[in-house]
Design an enzyme around this catalytic site. Structure first.
Site, PDB file in Angstrom:
ATOM      1  N   HIS A   1      44.825  39.458  42.182  1.00  0.00           N
ATOM      2  CA  HIS A   1      46.113  38.798  42.391  1.00  0.00           C
ATOM      3  C   HIS A   1      46.648  39.172  43.759  1.00  0.00           C
ATOM      4  O   HIS A   1      46.437  40.293  44.220  1.00  0.00           O
ATOM      5  CB  HIS A   1      47.117  39.210  41.300  1.00  0.00           C
ATOM      6  CG  HIS A   1      48.269  38.279  41.192  1.00  0.00           C
ATOM      7  ND1 HIS A   1      49.387  38.389  41.980  1.00  0.00           N
ATOM      8  CD2 HIS A   1      48.463  37.189  40.406  1.00  0.00           C
ATOM      9  CE1 HIS A   1      50.227  37.414  41.676  1.00  0.00           C
ATOM     10  NE2 HIS A   1      49.690  36.662  40.727  1.00  0.00           N
TER      11      HIS A   1
ATOM     12  N   GLU B   1      45.563  34.176  34.228  1.00  0.00           N
ATOM     13  CA  GLU B   1      44.631  33.115  33.840  1.00  0.00           C
ATOM     14  C   GLU B   1      43.579  33.598  32.847  1.00  0.00           C
ATOM     15  O   GLU B   1      43.017  32.808  32.096  1.00  0.00           O
ATOM     16  CB  GLU B   1      43.920  32.545  35.071  1.00  0.00           C
ATOM     17  CG  GLU B   1      44.808  32.161  36.218  1.00  0.00           C
ATOM     18  CD  GLU B   1      45.580  30.895  35.971  1.00  0.00           C
ATOM     19  OE1 GLU B   1      45.829  30.559  34.796  1.00  0.00           O
ATOM     20  OE2 GLU B   1      45.945  30.235  36.950  1.00  0.00           O
TER      21      GLU B   1
END
Ligand code: COA
Length: 361
Positions: free
Chosen positions: A247, A305
């Site tokens: 991320h 996700e």
């Protein structure tokens, strides 16, 4: 320190403050996400999508539910006048094209546009399955109705609860790429529909919202927890990225991954399982270990996700519908940002650094 840059952020463009917001805050070092004054753990699986939307937009949850349902119904009436928008093979292309048909006079409020995006995403999913669109039921909550319109059958209560937990968890996330896009469009004095169409385009990319389908593909390719480590090594050796890992902001595990993992666990306890939760946990462990070995100085942990894929699969959504479903939730956040940006009346106009040649004297 540059006062326009958040403390603790690296160089480059990350951390440049482009807006004051009361909507959400991401702390990448602590792994904390605050949405409208509450930690994401207090929201996902705890409150309904309408309740979190009301927190973001102001107003009460009952009126919000009615206004969102009205948006779904009005958008359904538009389905016959969308040209070939919903025939696109890619869900996000369809969503972008269908949403672009709307008039901002009619769909220019957060509730209306949020309702419309759900109707379009569901109608696209039905068309893809070769079935006719299902009309909204305004008496239902947004999650239950979206699931029903997508699959063609009334959603069992715990399926709808699982989707509700998902939509709430992804509703807003600081100044992410698509939210920034929405705010830039709003800042020019343009309209809500234009801002949301632009944001859909930004969310589509695999580095932003396009990863959960590929995460499920990865789980399928691995198949057995015993194969996880070797498969991950093979991908990294081939120079490919592991979807659902890493991320830009978080240096620890994305807090939303835990909320969605827990929501999937609750479904499993209720007897609903795709059989992939244990596999996903094993793959996450293997990926974390391999990425730690390869990038010892750059924590690369599971992002939202990763468990999005497992949760949405468990409740029966097709993987092609995962990113459109992300948009269904995030539209509530985008539209709140559009209103907030508009209220400032200020144009967002960042700068670039010129690195081209200078004119000859
Ligand atoms: N798999 C393998 N390597 C990864 C990786 C991943 N998922 N994420 C980052 N890396 C590597 C990069 O290749 C880079 O390696 P290098 O220094 O040898 O070139 C290093 O880690 C640093 O990454 P960086 O480019 O600084 O990360 P970023 O902040 O630009 O990327 C993401 C953030 C989310 C785009 C990235 O982690 C990614 O592509 N993840 C997979 C896609 C995904 O899950 N997207 C959903 C995001 S919510």
């Amino acid at each position: 320190m540059d006062t326009n840059r958040k403390a603790g952020t690296a160089g480059g463009l990350e951390g440049v403050v482009v807006a004051d917001t009361r909507l959400s805050e991401v702390d990448g070092e602590l792994g904390r996400l605050i949405v409208a004054g509450r930690d994401v753990e207090q929201l996902g699986g705890e409150v309904s999508f309408e309740e979190v939307a009301a927190l973001l937009w102001g107003g009460d949850a009952g009126a919000t539910q009615a206004a969102m349902a009205e948006g779904r119904v009005l958008a359904f009436e538009r389905l016959g006048r969308l040209g070939d928008a919903l025939d696109r093979a890619e869900g996000m292309d369809a969503l972008r094209a269908a949403t672009a048909h709307l008039s901002a006079d009619e769909f220019g409020t957060p509730a209306r546009i949020t309702g419309a995006v759900a109707t379009f995403a569901a109608a696209w999913a039905r068309g893809r399955a070769g079935a006719a669109p299902v009309a909204p039921d305004p008496s239902l909550g947004h999650a239950a109705d979206y699931l029903r319109m997508s699959t063609g059958a009334a959603a069992p209560e715990h399926f709808a609860a699982g989707l509700d937990a998902y939509l709430v968890t992804v509703v807003d996330h600081g100044m992410n790429a698509s939210t920034f896009v929405a705010r830039v469009v709003a800042s020019t004095g343009s309209d809500m529909v234009s801002a949301v169409v632009a944001a859909i385009g930004a969310l589509k990319g695999p580095l932003h919202g396009g990863a959960p389908g590929p995460v499920l593909d990865m789980l399928d390719a691995i198949g057995d927890p015993a194969r996880a480590a070797a498969w991950i090594e093979g991908e990294l050796d081939a120079g490919r990225r592991i979807m659902g890992m890493g991320h830009r902001i978080y240096r620890v595990r994305d807090p939303r991954a835990a909320v969605l993992e827990k929501a999937t666990g609750r479904l499993s306890q209720a007897g609903v399982s795709s059989g992939r939760l244990e596999l996903a946990r094993a793959v996450e462990r293997a990926a974390e270990g391999a990425l730690r070995a390869k990038h010892p100085d750059r924590p690369l942990r599971a992002n939202v996700e990763f468990y999005t894929a497992v949760l949405l699969d468990t409740i029966g959504l097709d993987r092609a519908a995962f990113t459109p479903t992300f948009a269904v939730g995030r539209t509530a956040g985008w539209s709140a940002h559009v209103e907030e940006q508009r209220a400032t009346g200020r144009l967002i106009r960042p700068a670039s650094r010129y690195v081209g040649p200078m004119p000859e004297a």
